[in-house]
Design an enzyme around this catalytic site. Structure first.
Site, PDB file in Angstrom:
ATOM      1  N   LYS A  34      22.440   1.932 122.335  1.00 11.23           N
ATOM      2  CA  LYS A  34      21.649   0.849 122.842  1.00 11.23           C
ATOM      3  C   LYS A  34      22.517  -0.184 123.439  1.00 11.23           C
ATOM      4  CE  LYS A  34      18.513   1.749 118.989  1.00 11.23           C
ATOM      5  NZ  LYS A  34      17.592   2.897 119.867  1.00 11.23           N
ATOM      6  N   CYS A  35      23.482   0.336 124.331  1.00  9.56           N
ATOM      7  CA  CYS A  35      24.184  -0.644 125.142  1.00  9.56           C
ATOM      8  C   CYS A  35      23.934  -0.436 126.516  1.00  9.56           C
ATOM      9  CB  CYS A  35      25.705  -0.293 124.495  1.00  9.56           C
ATOM     10  SG  CYS A  35      26.968  -1.109 125.572  1.00  9.56           S
ATOM     11  N   GLY A  36      24.284  -1.462 127.143  1.00 13.57           N
ATOM     12  CA  GLY A  36      24.159  -1.293 128.892  1.00 13.57           C
ATOM     13  C   GLY A  36      25.206  -0.289 129.378  1.00 13.57           C
ATOM     14  N   THR A  38      25.832   2.569 127.787  1.00 16.69           N
ATOM     15  CA  THR A  38      25.203   4.010 127.214  1.00 16.69           C
ATOM     16  C   THR A  38      25.178   5.080 128.195  1.00 16.69           C
ATOM     17  OG1 THR A  38      24.278   2.783 125.222  1.00 16.69           O
ATOM     18  CG2 THR A  38      23.636   4.973 125.966  1.00 16.69           C
TER      19      THR A  38
END
Length: 160
Positions: A34-36, A38
């Site tokens: 759930k990361c930028g 990803t």
């Protein structure tokens, strides 16, 4: 000491001796779903597909230490990576990369390849470590570094 001196549990919970990767170029990455960054899973998979038959392994280590961006269970993480990014490279159980509970492999990687200004701390998800065929750390790459930007270094290490 090399990465071959360590082991880690696969995402399925099975112990993996990293000596299994002896003689290969290995890209080790702390990941999150759930990361930028990803979408880099897609680039990591592309690197894996391009080089796996030439002796390259990509190893993903999910980590929930940065903004709690990897909250899922091992099953959820594995399913997410496969469904959304077609990940086939090895994933491992969720670990810590910083602090007192940091996985010994990451303590080693950070010591061997410190970040900017010599700091050993990992600042965010998708920090990458490229390892030579002899198990020693070649270089550390920032989270913003796209996997495709590592291609020339991978090719250089394959030729050694």
């Amino acid at each position: 000491m090399t990465i071959y001196d360590f082991s880690a549990d696969s995402i399925a919970g099975t112990p993996v001796n990293l000596g299994t990767y002896r003689g290969k170029v290995v890209l080790i990455v702390n990941t999150a779903s759930k990361c930028g960054f990803t979408p880099q899973y897609k680039g990591l998979e592309a690197v894996y597909q391009q080089f796996k038959d030439k002796g390259v392994e990509v190893l993903g280590f999910p980590c929930n230490q940065f903004g709690k961006q990897e909250p899922g269970s091992a099953d959820e993480i594995g399913a997410f990576c496969e469904k959304n990014y077609g990940v086939t490279f090895p994933l491992f159980e969720k670990i810590d990369v910083n602090g007192g509970n940091a996985h010994p492999l990451f303590k080693h990687l950070k010591r061997e390849a410190p970040g900017l200004l010599g700091t050993e701390v990992i600042k965010w998800n998708f920090t990458k470590f490229l390892v030579k065929k002899n198990g020693t750390v070649y270089k550390r790459y920032a989270p913003r570094t796209e996997p495709k930007e590592l291609m020339s270094d991978i090719e250089k290490l394959l030729a050694e």
